[in-house]
Design an enzyme around this catalytic site. Structure first.
Site, PDB file in Angstrom:
ATOM      1  N   SER A 236       0.912  -1.173   0.019  1.00 49.16           N
ATOM      2  CA  SER A 236      -0.158   0.033   0.048  1.00 49.16           C
ATOM      3  C   SER A 236       0.810   1.049   0.043  1.00 49.16           C
ATOM      4  O   SER A 236       1.677   1.311  -0.955  1.00 49.16           O
ATOM      5  CB  SER A 236      -0.854  -0.060   1.085  1.00 49.16           C
ATOM      6  OG  SER A 236      -1.949   0.918   1.083  1.00 49.16           O
TER       7      SER A 236
ATOM      8  N   HIS B 268      -2.946  -1.977  -4.332  1.00 50.49           N
ATOM      9  CA  HIS B 268      -4.105  -2.023  -4.391  1.00 50.49           C
ATOM     10  C   HIS B 268      -4.947  -0.409  -4.869  1.00 50.49           C
ATOM     11  O   HIS B 268      -4.466   0.535  -4.827  1.00 50.49           O
ATOM     12  CB  HIS B 268      -4.688  -2.747  -3.434  1.00 50.49           C
ATOM     13  CG  HIS B 268      -4.663  -1.696  -2.029  1.00 50.49           C
ATOM     14  ND1 HIS B 268      -5.263  -2.171  -0.585  1.00 50.49           N
ATOM     15  CD2 HIS B 268      -3.989  -0.585  -1.745  1.00 50.49           C
ATOM     16  CE1 HIS B 268      -4.874  -1.162   0.223  1.00 50.49           C
ATOM     17  NE2 HIS B 268      -4.154  -0.486  -0.301  1.00 50.49           N
TER      18      HIS B 268
END
Length: 261
Positions: A101, A124
């Site tokens: 992330s 993501h």
């Protein structure tokens, strides 16, 4: 995400955040360690202000950025990435365990990314937690869609596929091995393996027949990996051998956003 990976991410989130800055002897090389959750509501010391304070007065020629983080505040991650990107020193990211992330944004902001064979990167879509009525929910959804577009820009300057290919990987919350990250352009060097528990359980194909692709990542690796070969197989403390490939892609502009994991 497998149950094993979920457990490891949860354990990492509970660790005390640690950001350290060390000089390497009398040389002009320094090491920055970014371990644990990043900034935001985690009340972490891993934030852009601390990084700026540590870097602002040093005369460094090279900064080694060691990362083992599940992510956290996207705004802090992007700000740390921009601080590193704008520093005069050469910046080299070393993925010591996981760069997930927001931590992956810090990694790809560096001039070079080195991933040992048993480390991982995760990318993501933006996500958040919201409470409120339908209008507030709709507004949050629209904001996330805008941030998703900005999020893609954090990877595009490195990613070797198309925008549609990248969108598929972001949609699926994709975990990448070192070789996969290099094949996709998100890392540069596969380093020597670090002694940690293997995260994958791969079955051998005894018949030698090609299996159908189970997800977008496997399909894109098969397609784009051929275009981006050979991946450099070097120790993390070695410089890569020169290749006849075109010049390295230009440094990306990371003045974009993405939210907490």
């Amino acid at each position: 995400m497998t149950d094993e990976l979920r457990a490891q991410v949860k354990e990492m989130m509970n660790k005390r955040p640690d950001i350290r800055f060390e000089a390497n002897g009398e040389s002009k090389e320094y090491s920055l360690y970014v371990y644990g959750p990043i900034g935001g509501f985690f009340f972490s010391e891993n934030n852009a202000q601390n990084v700026r304070r540590k870097l602002q007065d040093i005369d460094a020629e090279k900064i080694h950025v060691h990362i083992n983080s599940p992510g956290g505040s996207a705004f802090e991650g992007v700000a740390i990435g921009n601080i590193l990107k704008n520093h005069k020193a050469e910046t080299i990211a070393h993925i010591d365990g996981m760069a997930a992330s927001a931590a992956s944004v810090i990694a790809v902001a560096c001039d070079k990314v080195i991933m040992p064979e048993n480390t991982m990167m995760m990318i993501h879509r933006a996500s958040t937690i919201v409470w409120g009525n339908a209008r507030e929910m709709d507004k949050t959804a629209n904001d996330l869609k805008k941030i998703d577009k900005a999020l893609g820009a954090s990877y595009k300057k490195r990613f070797v596929g198309s925008d549609a290919d990248l969108d598929e990987l972001l949609d699926e919350e994709t975990y990448l091995t070192a070789e996969e990250a290099v094949a996709l352009g998100l890392a540069d060097v596969v380093g020597e393996e670090i002694e940690i528990q293997d995260l994958e359980d791969l079955d051998d194909d005894e018949d030698g027949e090609e299996e159908p692709f189970q997800n977008a990542k496997d399909r894109l690796i098969a397609k784009l990996g051929r275009q981006n070969e050979p991946a450099a197989q070097l120790n993390s403390n070695q410089e890569p051998e020169p290749t006849p490939d075109p010049a390295d892609p230009p440094k990306q502009n990371l003045s974009k956003l993405f939210l907490n994991i």
